[in-house]
Design an enzyme around this catalytic site. Structure first.
Site, PDB file in Angstrom:
ATOM      1  N   ASN A 213       4.494  13.355  -4.509  1.00 22.86           N
ATOM      2  CA  ASN A 213       4.942  13.018  -5.865  1.00 22.86           C
ATOM      3  C   ASN A 213       3.821  13.375  -6.846  1.00 22.86           C
ATOM      4  O   ASN A 213       2.736  13.775  -6.454  1.00 22.86           O
ATOM      5  CB  ASN A 213       5.334  11.541  -5.958  1.00 22.86           C
ATOM      6  CG  ASN A 213       4.173  10.639  -5.618  1.00 22.86           C
ATOM      7  OD1 ASN A 213       3.204  10.549  -6.371  1.00 22.86           O
ATOM      8  ND2 ASN A 213       4.245   9.985  -4.463  1.00 22.86           N
ATOM      9  N   ASP A 282       8.771   6.061  -0.115  1.00 28.44           N
ATOM     10  CA  ASP A 282       9.705   5.113   0.498  1.00 28.44           C
ATOM     11  C   ASP A 282      10.194   5.629   1.854  1.00 28.44           C
ATOM     12  O   ASP A 282      10.753   4.876   2.636  1.00 28.44           O
ATOM     13  CB  ASP A 282      10.909   4.900  -0.429  1.00 28.44           C
ATOM     14  CG  ASP A 282      10.514   4.137  -1.684  1.00 28.44           C
ATOM     15  OD1 ASP A 282       9.648   3.249  -1.577  1.00 28.44           O
ATOM     16  OD2 ASP A 282      11.053   4.430  -2.774  1.00 28.44           O
ATOM     17  N   ASP A 309       7.500  -1.380   3.121  1.00 28.04           N
ATOM     18  CA  ASP A 309       7.221  -1.676   1.706  1.00 28.04           C
ATOM     19  C   ASP A 309       6.028  -2.628   1.668  1.00 28.04           C
ATOM     20  O   ASP A 309       6.152  -3.820   1.934  1.00 28.04           O
ATOM     21  CB  ASP A 309       8.456  -2.300   1.055  1.00 28.04           C
ATOM     22  CG  ASP A 309       8.303  -2.392  -0.452  1.00 28.04           C
ATOM     23  OD1 ASP A 309       7.193  -2.721  -0.926  1.00 28.04           O
ATOM     24  OD2 ASP A 309       9.285  -2.142  -1.163  1.00 28.04           O
ATOM     25  N   PHE A 326       4.035  -2.058  -9.477  1.00 26.74           N
ATOM     26  CA  PHE A 326       4.368  -1.147 -10.565  1.00 26.74           C
ATOM     27  C   PHE A 326       5.817  -0.713 -10.395  1.00 26.74           C
ATOM     28  O   PHE A 326       6.256  -0.503  -9.268  1.00 26.74           O
ATOM     29  CB  PHE A 326       3.447   0.086 -10.559  1.00 26.74           C
ATOM     30  CG  PHE A 326       2.204  -0.116 -11.377  1.00 26.74           C
ATOM     31  CD1 PHE A 326       1.227  -1.003 -10.956  1.00 26.74           C
ATOM     32  CD2 PHE A 326       2.022   0.566 -12.570  1.00 26.74           C
ATOM     33  CE1 PHE A 326       0.089  -1.208 -11.713  1.00 26.74           C
ATOM     34  CE2 PHE A 326       0.888   0.373 -13.334  1.00 26.74           C
ATOM     35  CZ  PHE A 326      -0.084  -0.523 -12.909  1.00 26.74           C
ATOM     36  N   LYS A 345      11.322  -9.234  -5.140  1.00 27.48           N
ATOM     37  CA  LYS A 345      10.171  -9.006  -4.257  1.00 27.48           C
ATOM     38  C   LYS A 345       9.154 -10.148  -4.324  1.00 27.48           C
ATOM     39  O   LYS A 345       8.095 -10.073  -3.722  1.00 27.48           O
ATOM     40  CB  LYS A 345       9.495  -7.680  -4.616  1.00 27.48           C
ATOM     41  CG  LYS A 345      10.395  -6.464  -4.376  1.00 27.48           C
ATOM     42  CD  LYS A 345       9.609  -5.164  -4.402  1.00 27.48           C
ATOM     43  CE  LYS A 345      10.512  -3.987  -4.072  1.00 27.48           C
ATOM     44  NZ  LYS A 345       9.816  -2.703  -3.989  1.00 27.48           N
TER      45      LYS A 345
HETATM   46  N1  CTP Z   1       5.483   0.326  -2.914  1.00 29.24           N
HETATM   47  C1  CTP Z   1       4.939  -0.179  -1.748  1.00 29.24           C
HETATM   48  N2  CTP Z   1       5.278   0.353  -0.548  1.00 29.24           N
HETATM   49  C2  CTP Z   1       6.162   1.361  -0.462  1.00 29.24           C
HETATM   50  C3  CTP Z   1       6.752   1.864  -1.654  1.00 29.24           C
HETATM   51  C4  CTP Z   1       6.381   1.330  -2.853  1.00 29.24           C
HETATM   52  O1  CTP Z   1       4.127  -1.093  -1.799  1.00 29.24           O
HETATM   53  N3  CTP Z   1       6.476   1.854   0.718  1.00 29.24           N
HETATM   54  C5  CTP Z   1       5.089  -0.269  -4.180  1.00 29.24           C
HETATM   55  C6  CTP Z   1       4.478   0.672  -5.178  1.00 29.24           C
HETATM   56  O2  CTP Z   1       3.079   0.768  -5.038  1.00 29.24           O
HETATM   57  C7  CTP Z   1       4.854   0.024  -6.496  1.00 29.24           C
HETATM   58  C8  CTP Z   1       6.142  -0.705  -6.193  1.00 29.24           C
HETATM   59  O3  CTP Z   1       6.244  -0.727  -4.797  1.00 29.24           O
HETATM   60  O4  CTP Z   1       3.915  -0.943  -6.879  1.00 29.24           O
HETATM   61  C9  CTP Z   1       7.355  -0.123  -6.817  1.00 29.24           C
HETATM   62  O5  CTP Z   1       7.769   0.988  -6.186  1.00 29.24           O
HETATM   63  P1  CTP Z   1       9.157   1.642  -6.596  1.00 29.24           P
HETATM   64  O6  CTP Z   1       9.238   2.937  -5.887  1.00 29.24           O
HETATM   65  O7  CTP Z   1       9.352   1.598  -8.065  1.00 29.24           O
HETATM   66  O8  CTP Z   1      10.124   0.588  -6.054  1.00 29.24           O
HETATM   67  P2  CTP Z   1      11.048   0.674  -4.845  1.00 29.24           P
HETATM   68  O9  CTP Z   1      10.392  -0.010  -3.716  1.00 29.24           O
HETATM   69  O10 CTP Z   1      11.518   2.044  -4.624  1.00 29.24           O
HETATM   70  O11 CTP Z   1      12.181  -0.184  -5.492  1.00 29.24           O
HETATM   71  P3  CTP Z   1      13.609  -0.443  -4.990  1.00 29.24           P
HETATM   72  O12 CTP Z   1      13.444  -1.595  -4.065  1.00 29.24           O
HETATM   73  O13 CTP Z   1      14.333  -0.769  -6.252  1.00 29.24           O
HETATM   74  O14 CTP Z   1      14.050   0.817  -4.332  1.00 29.24           O
END
Ligand code: CTP
Length: 410
Positions: A213, A282, A309, A326, A345
Site C-alpha cells: 500500500n 488485512d 488484526d 487509525f 474494536k
Molecule cells: N490493523 C491491525 N491489524 C491488521 C490490519 C489493520 O492492527 N491486520 C490496524 C491498523 O494499524 C489501523 C486499524 O487497524 O490502526 C484500522 O485499519 P483499517 O484497515 O482501517 O480497518 P479494518 O481492520 O480494515 O476495518 P474493518 O474491520 O472495518 O474492515
C-alpha cells in the site's frame, strides 16, 4: 508567556544559503507545539521554494508578490498582530542593515517595523561581512532596541572560508525561541512506554512481487518523535519506510503483517500506550511461490487469507493499556464507520482520516483528522503531520489523566 492556545511564531526567511536550515527550524518549532507562519523575501525564494514552507507549515507563505497586490489587505500588520514572536532566520547582512535603519522595502522588513512583540534574528553570512563594522554596528543598534541575536557559529562557510558567520544550528535557535515564549517542552508522557507502528506492510506473492500500500510512515514517525520529546520511552515498529531514524527511539523493521504482529506482541507486556498508525494488510497470500512466478497466458487467481488484526487482539487483552487505532476511510461517510470501529474494536481512541483526498493522508506531509474517543471528538484542521502528532498526543495525555483521576491504572 503563552497562557492559552497554541503559541504562534512568524518565521522570516531571507536570502542566504542557510535558508534550507529554516525548514528544520520550522519543524523543530512545530514539534514543540508552535504554529508557524512564514514570510519569505524574494531572494530567499531563490534558495528554497515557498511550497516547501507552505506544505510543512500548513499555511500559505507570505511573499512580496502578494504584498504589492491591492487585494491582499495589510498582511504585514495582520500577521504581526497574530504572532507571539518574530524570528528571522537566516538574517542576511542586508536585512539586518534595513532593520537597523528602519527601511521597509519588502514585506518582511515592513512586518518587522509594524511588529510590537519580541524579535529574534539568527544572522548568517560570510565571515568578512559578519566582522564588518557596519554589520556589527547594526547588530549593536538592534540589540539596544531589544532584538535578540542568536550568535552565528564559527566553521566552514558556504564560500569555502573558515570563520564566524555560519547560522546557529536549528536546535539552538528553537531552544532560544522556546525560552522567549516560555514554551515548556511537554513532559506529559514521562515514565510511559509507547509503542508506535508506522508504514505499510508488503505481503509477498513470490520472491520479487508483493501486495502493498502507499503508506509512507510519516504520520507514525511524527508520533514516535513527538512521544519521545514528551518524555516517553518509545519503540517504533516500521514497515517498508524510507525515512531517517528518529534519535532516541528504538526501531525495528517488520515487513509483513505477520512480522508486525510478532514484533508488537513481543513488546506488549511492557507497553502502556499502543498507537497503530501502520497500514497493516488485512490479507496475506495463502501460498507464496518460491522464486519468481513465470508468466502464463491464462487467468491467474491468487488465494488470500486473512491476517491477524493486531489492534483488535490487543484491545481485547487485559492489562489496561491505552490503544489507539487509525481509520483510513474513503469519504466523509467514513467518519461514521470510524465511530463504529472505535466501539466494535473496543479502542480507547481512533484517528479518522479521509483517504479519498490527495492533499492529505497517504504519502504526503499533511493530514487532517478527527480524533475520536468514547468521550468525544476533536477535529484537527489540515496541517503538517508533526502538528497532527502533537494534537493526537495531547488527547492521549488528556485521556490518561482522566483515567488516573478515575483511579484506573495506566
Ligand atoms: N490493523 C491491525 N491489524 C491488521 C490490519 C489493520 O492492527 N491486520 C490496524 C491498523 O494499524 C489501523 C486499524 O487497524 O490502526 C484500522 O485499519 P483499517 O484497515 O482501517 O480497518 P479494518 O481492520 O480494515 O476495518 P474493518 O474491520 O472495518 O474492515
Amino acid at each position: 508567556m503563552i497562557t492559552s492556545g497554541q503559541p504562534k511564531v512568524l518565521l522570516g526567511v531571507t536570502g542566504g544559503i542557510a535558508a534550507y536550515k529554516s525548514v528544520e527550524i520550522l519543524r523543530g518549532l512545530q514539534r514543540n507545539g508552535v504554529d508557524v507562519r512564514v514570510v519569505m523575501t524574494a531572494a530567499a525564494t531563490q534558495f528554497v521554494g515557498p511550497l516547501t514552507f507552505e506544505t510543512l507549515s500548513g499555511h500559505p507563505v507570505h511573499l512580496d508578490s502578494q504584498w504589492l497586490r491591492s487585494d491582499s489587505g495589510i498582511a504585514h500588520v495582520e500577521e504581526g498582530r497574530e504572532a507571539d514572536l518574530l524570528l528571522i532566520a537566516p538574517a542576511t547582512a542586508n536585512t539586518l542593515a534595513k532593520m537597523a535603519q528602519g527601511i521597509a522595502d519588502n514585506l518582511l522588513t515592513t512586518t518587522y517595523l509594524a511588529f510590537s512583540g519580541p524579535v529574534l534574528v539568527a544572522p548568517a553570512m560570510n565571515a568578512n561581512m559578519w566582522s564588518h563594522p557596519a554589520t556589527q554596528q547594526n547588530l549593536a543598534l538592534l540589540e539596544k532596541r531589544g532584538v535578540v541575536v542568536v550568535q552565528p557559529d564559527e566553521g566552514e562557510l558556504a564560500c569555502g572560508v573558515y570563520g564566524a558567520g555560519r547560522m546557529a544550528e536549528p536546535d539552538g535557535i528553537v531552544a532560544e525561541v522556546k525560552l522567549r515564549l516560555q514554551v515548556e517542552s511537554k513532559s506529559d508522557l514521562r515514565g510511559l512506554r509507547v509503542l508506535v507502528t508506522a508504514g505499510g506492510t508488503q505481503e509477498p506473492i513470490d520472491a520479487v512481487r508483493y501486495i502493498g500500500n502507499r503508506s509512507s510512515g510519516k504520520m507514525g514517525f511524527s508520533l514516535a518523535r513527538a512521544a519521545h520529546d514528551r518524555g516517553a520511552e518509545v519503540d517504533l515498529v516500521h514497515s517498508n519506510v524510507k525515512l531517517p531514524k528518529v534519535p532516541g527511539v528504538r526501531q525495528v523493521e517488520a515487513s509483513t503483517a505477520d512480522d508486525v504482529y510478532r514484533e508488537v506482541m513481543a513488546r506488549l507486556p511492557e507497553v502502556d500506550v499502543l498507537i497503530m498508525a501502520a497500514a497493516v494488510a488485512d490479507y496475506r497470500v495463502g501460498r507464496n511461490v518460491d522464486g519468481k512466478m513465470a508468466k502464463k497466458r491464462e487467468r491467474l487467481t491468487i488465494q488470500l487469507e486473512p491476517t491477524a488484526d493486531v489492534l483488535c487482539e490487543v484491545a481485547a487483552l487485559e492489562g489496561g493499556r491505552f490503544v489507539v487505532g487509525f481509520a483510513a476511510e474513503f469519504g466523509l461517510e467514513g467518519l461514521e464507520r470510524a465511530r463504529g470501529k472505535l466501539e466494535r474494536k473496543n479502542l480507547d481512541m481512533i484517528v479518522f482520516n479521509d483517504i479519498s483526498r490527495s492533499d492529505i493522508g497517504f504519502n504526503v506531509d499533511e493530514n487532517e483528522v478527527v480524533i475520536l474517543t468514547p468521550d468525544g471528538e476533536v477535529e484537527v484542521a489540515r496541517t503538517g503531520k508533526e502538528v497532527v502528532a502533537e494534537r493526537i498526543l495531547d488527547e492521549v495525555a488528556r485521556a490518561l489523566r482522566r483515567r488516573r483521576k478515575a483511579g484506573v491504572p495506566a
